[in-house]
Design an enzyme around this catalytic site. Structure first.
Site, short mmCIF file in Angstrom:
data_model
loop_
_atom_site.label_atom_id
_atom_site.label_comp_id
_atom_site.label_asym_id
_atom_site.label_seq_id
_atom_site.Cartn_x
_atom_site.Cartn_y
_atom_site.Cartn_z
N ASP A 264 46.58 22.71 12.80
CA ASP A 264 47.17 23.92 12.21
C ASP A 264 48.66 23.66 12.14
OD1 ASP A 264 48.35 26.36 11.69
OD2 ASP A 264 46.95 27.49 12.93
N GLU B 197 51.91 28.74 23.87
CA GLU B 197 51.21 29.15 22.66
C GLU B 197 49.97 29.88 23.17
OE1 GLU B 197 48.94 30.06 20.51
OE2 GLU B 197 48.24 28.09 19.88
N GLU C 219 41.54 37.29 24.22
CA GLU C 219 41.64 36.34 25.35
C GLU C 219 42.77 36.69 26.30
OE1 GLU C 219 41.16 32.17 24.81
OE2 GLU C 219 40.05 32.44 22.96
N HIS D 103 44.82 28.85 11.66
CA HIS D 103 43.47 28.91 12.22
C HIS D 103 43.17 30.30 12.79
CE1 HIS D 103 45.55 28.36 16.02
NE2 HIS D 103 44.42 28.66 16.64
N1 SAH Z 1 49.99 24.34 24.38
C1 SAH Z 1 48.86 23.71 23.73
C2 SAH Z 1 47.56 24.45 24.00
C3 SAH Z 1 47.54 25.91 23.61
S1 SAH Z 1 45.96 26.68 23.85
C4 SAH Z 1 49.14 23.60 22.27
O1 SAH Z 1 50.05 24.27 21.79
O2 SAH Z 1 48.44 22.87 21.58
C5 SAH Z 1 46.17 27.49 25.39
C6 SAH Z 1 45.87 26.61 26.59
O3 SAH Z 1 46.14 27.41 27.73
C7 SAH Z 1 44.42 26.17 26.72
O4 SAH Z 1 44.36 24.78 26.83
C8 SAH Z 1 43.90 26.87 27.97
O5 SAH Z 1 42.99 26.08 28.72
C9 SAH Z 1 45.20 27.11 28.75
N2 SAH Z 1 45.19 28.27 29.67
C10 SAH Z 1 44.73 29.50 29.41
N3 SAH Z 1 44.89 30.32 30.46
C11 SAH Z 1 45.48 29.55 31.44
C12 SAH Z 1 45.90 29.81 32.78
N4 SAH Z 1 45.76 31.02 33.32
N5 SAH Z 1 46.43 28.80 33.48
C13 SAH Z 1 46.58 27.55 32.93
N6 SAH Z 1 46.20 27.25 31.67
C14 SAH Z 1 45.66 28.23 30.93
#
Ligand code: SAH
Length: 387
Positions: free
Chosen positions: A85, A178, A187, A327
């Site tokens: 994306d 993000e 979520e 996305h």
């Molecule tokens: N920063 C990355 C992924 C974003 S998606 C990017 O920009 O490509 C969000 C990520 O946060 C996911 O991989 C998910 O597993 C993680 N995540 C969600 N809640 C979390 C929490 N409480 N502690 C640690 N990681 C978390």
């Protein structure tokens, strides 16, 4: 972030096309094509080969489908979708690379690091140290990626939940994340960002992005409403209307063509991520949608934008129907009534949004709307659930 795979009504691969490709349009096209078919040639696939299921033991790896069901972020597929994306990822990249003054010699916390991509951007932009926190199995990959790219001395990957890990420092200068879900709040990872902000961010520290806004508009959508909702009225001659009720309750994540928009767009809510409290994700916002032409309205559509206001020049992206597709697509809320509206008439009402009490990752939406027009007089309350 996002996004259960298989959640969308059509899994269009990648959103990085220059045009705003609409799966609504694709479906319309398919329906027209279907009509051209000779009925006798209908849908038998006896000639299709049955896929040969490979033997699990030959594939290797110790993950089962159950592991992925509960932890979809452990699979690379969802990260591939997010990385591809380009609206999303390039905006973060531009924010970081073009605002080196924010990052140089600063300590950064990457909340939910995934593959570590944002941490890598920050390290490259001159951050003193980056703590990349990721709770899924992808944290192991992030460690390898950091090493492979020679950033082990700058980036520390911490595997665990933000709410549970021990950060090696007491304070950070910058929090980057993000965290946005479908309909912005699905979520509810925003809570995790606010938790991190309250616990570790220095007084004049910055959160990236720091502003998120939710918008509403109204669309004509007869073809797709027919296909997704009215379909259940008569399924091979049987009444399955009980499923129709459920289909109405679940907002649909899909791209909407801007030509379907019948009204203006209305800002519902702006959140200042650097100041807000977790309770602010629950709100009621009034709206007034003014028809820009005579048409029918089948659904209201929600979308969001995010902004990085601390940048040299204001940067951000929108997930609206008029912007290049992402996305996140848009979120379509079908109305029980088909509204017939004339140019200048208004749909007024309010939207109430709140995390589900039992499962805070789900979002409950209550929509009140009324139209007192020449052809339609309607007043109704509908409930939806993103899950
Ligand atoms: N920063 C990355 C992924 C974003 S998606 C990017 O920009 O490509 C969000 C990520 O946060 C996911 O991989 C998910 O597993 C993680 N995540 C969600 N809640 C979390 C929490 N409480 N502690 C640690 N990681 C978390």
């Amino acid at each position: 972030m996002g996004r259960r795979r298989g959640h969308n009504k059509q899994s269009s691969s990648g959103n990085n096309n220059d045009n705003n490709c609409s799966s609504h349009q694709q479906v319309t096209r398919m329906m027209v094509d279907d009509e051209d078919l000779d009925e006798t040639t209908e849908s038998s696939n006896l000639d299709d080969p049955i896929s040969d299921e490979p033997d699990d033991s030959l594939i290797g790896g110790d993950k089962t489908s159950a592991d992925y069901y509960f932890d979809s972020y452990s699979h690379f597929g969802i990260h591939e979708e997010m990385l591809k994306d380009t609206v999303r990822t390039k905006t973060y990249q531009n924010v970081i690379y073009q605002n080196g003054f924010l990052f140089r010699n600063k300590v950064v916390l990457d909340v939910g690091a995934g593959t570590g991509i944002l941490s890598l951007f920050c390290a490259k932009a001159g951050a003193k140290h980056v703590y990349a926190v990721e709770c899924s199995q992808m944290a192991d990959m992030a460690k390898e990626i950091v090493e492979a790219n020679g950033f082990s001395n700058v980036i520390t990957v911490l595997k665990g939940k933000v709410e549970e890990i021990v950060l090696p420092v007491a304070q950070v200068d910058i929090i980057i994340s993000e965290w946005m879900g479908y309909f912005l709040l699905f979520e509810n990872m925003l809570d995790t960002v606010l938790y991190a902000r309250n616990k570790w961010l220095i007084n004049d520290g910055i959160v990236l992005p720091d502003r998120a806004s939710l918008y509403l508009t109204a669309i004509e959508d007869s073809d797709y409403k027919e296909d997704k909702i009215e379909f259940w009225n008569n399924v091979y001659g049987f009444d399955m209307c009980c499923i129709k009720k459920q289909a109405m309750i679940e907002p649909l994540v899909d791209t909407v063509d801007q030509n379907q928009m019948v009204t203006n767009c209305q800002l519902l809510k702006t959140m200042d991520i650097s100041k807000m409290s977790p309770g602010d994700v629950s709100f009621t916002a009034p709206f007034k949608l003014v028809a820009e032409r005579n048409d029918y309205i089948h659904a209201l559509v929600a979308y969001f934008d995010v902004m990085f206001t601390k940048c040299h020049k204001l940067t951000g992206f929108s997930t609206g129907p008029r912007s290049r597709a992402t996305h996140w697509k848009q979120t379509v809320l079908y109305l029980v009534d088909v509204l017939t509206i004339c140019e200048g008439e208004t749909v007024v009402g309010s939207m109430t949004v709140a995390p589900n009490k039992k499962n805070p990752r789900d979002v409950g939406i209550m929509l009140k709307y009324s139209l007192n027009g020449q052809h339609s007089q309607v007043s109704r309350t509908q409930h939806y659930k993103m899950r």
